[in-house]
Motif scaffolding. Structure first.
Motif, PDB file in Angstrom:
ATOM      1  N   UNK A 296       0.810  -1.184  -0.148  1.00 48.94           N
ATOM      2  CA  UNK A 296      -0.023   0.039  -0.054  1.00 48.94           C
ATOM      3  C   UNK A 296       0.990   1.342   0.092  1.00 48.94           C
ATOM      4  N   UNK A 297       1.957   1.238   0.595  1.00 50.66           N
ATOM      5  CA  UNK A 297       2.926   2.221   0.509  1.00 50.66           C
ATOM      6  C   UNK A 297       3.981   2.415  -0.632  1.00 50.66           C
ATOM      7  N   UNK A 298       3.563   1.632  -1.543  1.00 56.37           N
ATOM      8  CA  UNK A 298       4.293   1.742  -3.080  1.00 56.37           C
ATOM      9  C   UNK A 298       5.218   0.628  -3.273  1.00 56.37           C
ATOM     10  N   UNK A 299       5.464  -0.272  -2.363  1.00 51.97           N
ATOM     11  CA  UNK A 299       6.498  -1.269  -2.477  1.00 51.97           C
ATOM     12  C   UNK A 299       5.994  -2.537  -3.485  1.00 51.97           C
ATOM     13  N   UNK A 300       6.965  -2.957  -4.198  1.00 48.91           N
ATOM     14  CA  UNK A 300       6.376  -4.128  -5.081  1.00 48.91           C
ATOM     15  C   UNK A 300       6.943  -5.234  -4.110  1.00 48.91           C
ATOM     16  N   UNK A 301       5.778  -6.021  -4.138  1.00 52.77           N
ATOM     17  CA  UNK A 301       5.959  -7.397  -3.089  1.00 52.77           C
ATOM     18  C   UNK A 301       5.611  -8.456  -4.205  1.00 52.77           C
ATOM     19  N   UNK A 302       6.520  -9.653  -4.125  1.00 59.22           N
ATOM     20  CA  UNK A 302       6.290 -10.783  -5.060  1.00 59.22           C
ATOM     21  C   UNK A 302       6.799 -11.759  -4.471  1.00 59.22           C
ATOM     22  N   UNK A 303       5.793 -12.636  -4.145  1.00 59.54           N
ATOM     23  CA  UNK A 303       6.057 -14.073  -3.518  1.00 59.54           C
ATOM     24  C   UNK A 303       6.357 -15.082  -4.737  1.00 59.54           C
ATOM     25  N   UNK A 304       7.015 -16.319  -4.631  1.00 60.76           N
ATOM     26  CA  UNK A 304       7.447 -17.261  -5.483  1.00 60.76           C
ATOM     27  C   UNK A 304       8.332 -16.450  -6.670  1.00 60.76           C
ATOM     28  N   UNK A 305       9.197 -15.835  -6.068  1.00 61.88           N
ATOM     29  CA  UNK A 305      10.087 -15.041  -6.788  1.00 61.88           C
ATOM     30  C   UNK A 305      11.474 -15.183  -6.085  1.00 61.88           C
ATOM     31  N   UNK A 306      12.514 -15.847  -6.905  1.00 56.61           N
ATOM     32  CA  UNK A 306      13.691 -16.112  -6.534  1.00 56.61           C
ATOM     33  C   UNK A 306      14.975 -15.234  -6.923  1.00 56.61           C
ATOM     34  N   UNK A 307      15.563 -14.648  -6.120  1.00 55.19           N
ATOM     35  CA  UNK A 307      16.949 -14.043  -6.454  1.00 55.19           C
ATOM     36  C   UNK A 307      17.880 -14.993  -6.840  1.00 55.19           C
ATOM     37  N   UNK A 308      18.155 -15.030  -8.285  1.00 55.11           N
ATOM     38  CA  UNK A 308      19.085 -16.227  -8.695  1.00 55.11           C
ATOM     39  C   UNK A 308      20.647 -15.594  -8.923  1.00 55.11           C
ATOM     40  N   UNK A 309      20.753 -14.218  -8.959  1.00 54.26           N
ATOM     41  CA  UNK A 309      22.184 -13.920  -9.122  1.00 54.26           C
ATOM     42  C   UNK A 309      22.007 -12.435  -8.828  1.00 54.26           C
ATOM     43  N   UNK A 310      23.470 -12.246  -7.913  1.00 51.81           N
ATOM     44  CA  UNK A 310      23.656 -10.503  -7.633  1.00 51.81           C
ATOM     45  C   UNK A 310      24.500 -10.093  -8.846  1.00 51.81           C
ATOM     46  N   UNK A 311      24.209  -9.016  -9.467  1.00 48.33           N
ATOM     47  CA  UNK A 311      25.104  -8.266 -10.359  1.00 48.33           C
ATOM     48  C   UNK A 311      25.946  -7.198  -9.827  1.00 48.33           C
ATOM     49  N   UNK A 312      27.083  -7.367 -10.086  1.00 43.70           N
ATOM     50  CA  UNK A 312      28.011  -6.318  -9.484  1.00 43.70           C
ATOM     51  C   UNK A 312      28.966  -5.495 -10.914  1.00 43.70           C
ATOM     52  N   UNK A 313      29.159  -4.319 -10.522  1.00 40.03           N
ATOM     53  CA  UNK A 313      30.200  -3.462 -11.327  1.00 40.03           C
ATOM     54  C   UNK A 313      31.261  -3.197 -10.656  1.00 40.03           C
ATOM     55  N   UNK A 314      32.466  -3.482 -11.054  1.00 40.81           N
ATOM     56  CA  UNK A 314      33.779  -3.037 -10.021  1.00 40.81           C
ATOM     57  C   UNK A 314      33.372  -3.600  -8.631  1.00 40.81           C
ATOM     58  N   UNK A 315      33.105  -4.812  -8.348  1.00 43.85           N
ATOM     59  CA  UNK A 315      33.096  -5.220  -7.142  1.00 43.85           C
ATOM     60  C   UNK A 315      31.975  -4.882  -6.488  1.00 43.85           C
ATOM     61  N   UNK A 316      31.089  -4.032  -6.652  1.00 47.79           N
ATOM     62  CA  UNK A 316      29.749  -3.543  -5.973  1.00 47.79           C
ATOM     63  C   UNK A 316      28.787  -4.100  -6.662  1.00 47.79           C
ATOM     64  N   UNK A 317      27.697  -4.440  -5.660  1.00 47.57           N
ATOM     65  CA  UNK A 317      26.262  -4.925  -6.120  1.00 47.57           C
ATOM     66  C   UNK A 317      25.586  -3.670  -6.497  1.00 47.57           C
ATOM     67  N   UNK A 318      24.969  -3.757  -7.820  1.00 48.99           N
ATOM     68  CA  UNK A 318      24.155  -2.775  -8.106  1.00 48.99           C
ATOM     69  C   UNK A 318      22.839  -3.159  -8.913  1.00 48.99           C
TER      70      UNK A 318
END
Length: 529
Positions: A177-199
């Motif tokens: 209700x406050x504007x967040x995107x809330x998704x169940x049954x959704x898996x984070x499969x990979x973190x993406x990094x640029x120059x060693x920092x997650x983005x």
């Protein structure tokens, strides 16, 4: 509450949260209220692991006084007082009895001193929240189910109770209700990094297999036991399994805090949805060895502990339901060498990896709001935002405004007029708060919806249909374990399970093949429990 995976195609998020238990839910809610662009993803259902497998308590932790963890107890007690104020429908007072028997570990004076300190640390001015002493006759009259032989009296003290899965769901609803995107049954499969920092990250829709790339300035993992699977968080965690049994009612309005004769551990007998919640165990758990399950040794331990006190002992045939969950403790030199998880601190810590990703380690449901505020404080600091936390005084999304007792009385009367029995009405108001009128309006058009789903559990048909229609249900076990805890409150026959699935099929748009598939999935889930 709507599930919309495609909505994650957003330019750039301020915060991506992975993990939809109590810590993730509070973090998403807090961050969204501060105006951050937030998404939270959960690989299964909301509160599908530990956050639906707790002892359902909001408490300071009386037993932590024994290990001199006064800071944690004080912190938790202050949160207990706050939650009772901002969420009166979701968190309610519950008194605990502590019997005194001859030749037990703690005598009357020790208990008196401990309970006095507990009251002092709470800083609660409400007299009803203070401890009291009862002589043997008074205590026995208050708790007739326990043995009277060698009973020397007892104390009662106050803490609070909740429905853990409903608390998580309400916070997710509030975040959305406050504007967040809330998704169940959704898996984070990979973190993406640029120059060693997650983005950012790649996320996968578990229902369709579709993937999306999300750009996020900050990432937080609140994944509980799954933190022990991968580096770097694996080295920061120690896990312990806790098992609860749902037993027949033997208590009235108050609970019992007892010590197991086998090892001196504290366990509880708690009134819950008209049944008795018995728990918990506390044994080391290795996430790589298999699923979290209720084992025969867990059942034997809990029944033996309870029967040491009960006038009429329980047997396995009395078990109505059971569930197991995994707690995460901060790993340290002390925790790595400790022989028992019971001796470990329940406090919490936020760790930040070299790539800038944050990990929430440990904690308790009671103090999760305060810990989540610290997570969002850290995120805001990294983002250069001065937005402040507002959750400490803001009513929960479904909390009735004004005088709660007046509202509760008025809504109870309306429920009675519609034919809802008193116990089911009580739990309906606890479960849905300000959403209750929506459910009552459905009963006004169809009186049959006021009836219980099954006779033995205080949950009505209108509640079932409301949850199926409005609460992001994907599978039948989402509906029958976390939206309504029916799978652990009743021994459902095959015919009853089929009839429930058939009723849910219409709002969930299931055909006969999907109904059969969901029943099969639900049976597997029940066998695991």
């Amino acid at each position: 509450m709507n599930r919309d995976f495609a909505a994650l195609q957003h330019p750039t998020l301020d915060l991506l949260i992975c993990g939809g238990g109590i810590y993730g839910a509070w973090t998403a809610y807090d961050a969204a209220l501060r105006g951050l662009k937030v998404a939270i993803v959960e690989q299964n259902d909301w509160a599908s692991a530990t956050s639906s497998a707790s002892t359902k308590l909001i408490h300071g932790g009386l037993r932590y006084l024994e290990t001199y963890d006064f800071k944690l107890v004080s912190k938790s007690l202050q949160e207990r007082t706050r939650l009772l104020r901002i969420a009166p429908h979701r968190v309610w007072p519950l008194r605990f009895g502590v019997p005194i028997f001859a030749r037990q570990r703690f005598n009357r004076l020790q208990l008196k001193l401990g309970l006095s300190l507990y009251d002092y640390l709470a800083h609660d001015t409400d007299p009803s929240m203070r401890h009291r002493y009862f002589n043997p006759g008074q205590f026995s009259a208050h708790f007739p189910a326990i043995k009277q032989n060698q009973l020397k009296g007892g104390f009662t003290y106050a803490d609070a109770q909740t429905d853990d899965a409903r608390l998580v769901l309400e916070l997710i609803a509030g975040a959305q209700m406050a504007g967040a995107y809330c998704i169940n049954y959704c898996q984070l499969s990979q973190i993406l990094e640029t120059e060693g920092k997650a983005g950012g990250a790649i996320v996968r829709d578990q229902l369709t297999g579709n993937e999306l790339t999300i750009h996020a300035r900050q990432i937080v993992f609140t994944t509980g036991q799954w933190l022990a699977r991968e580096p770097p968080s694996r080295d920061w965690c120690r896990l312990a399994k806790g098992v609860h049994l749902v037993m027949p009612a033997v208590l009235d309005a108050d609970a019992l805090l007892l010590t197991a004769p086998a090892d001196g551990r504290v366990f509880f007998m708690i009134p819950w949805y008209g049944m008795t919640l018995l728990g918990t165990t506390d044994t080391d758990f290795d996430i790589d060895t298999g699923p979290v399950a209720v084992e025969a040794s867990d059942i034997d331990y809990l029944l033996a502990a309870a029967n040491h006190y009960l006038e009429v002992p329980w047997t396995r045939s009395n078990i109505i339901g059971s569930f197991a969950g995994v707690r995460v403790f901060k790993q340290s030199l002390q925790s790595a060498t400790s022989g028992s998880p019971s001796a470990l601190s329940r406090d919490w810590e936020l760790k930040t990896a070299a790539n800038g990703v944050h990990y929430a380690i440990g904690g308790k449901i009671t103090s999760s709001r305060q810990d989540a505020a610290r997570i969002v404080d850290t995120v805001c600091e990294k983002l250069g935002s001065a937005a402040k936390c507002t959750t400490q005084e803001k009513l929960l999304p479904w909390a009735p405004p004004g005088n709660f007792a007046t509202w509760f009385s008025r809504m109870t009367a309306q429920a009675a007029q519609l034919g809802i029995d008193a116990i089911s009405a009580h739990w309906l108001l606890r479960r849905h708060g300000m959403k209750t009128p929506e459910i009552l309006r459905q009963i006004e058009t169809n009186a049959q919806l006021a009836q219980r789903i099954v006779p033995e559990a205080p949950l009505i048909l209108a509640d079932l249909l409301h949850c199926a229609t409005n609460e992001m249900v994907v599978h039948l076990d989402d509906l029958l374990r976390r939206r309504l805890p029916l799978l652990i409150l009743a021994r459902l026959s095959d015919d009853q399970l089929y009839e429930i699935a058939r009723l849910a099929a219409d709002p969930l748009h299931w055909d006969s093949a999907r109904v059969a598939q969901e029943i099969s999935r639900c049976n597997v889930f029940r066998n695991q429990e």
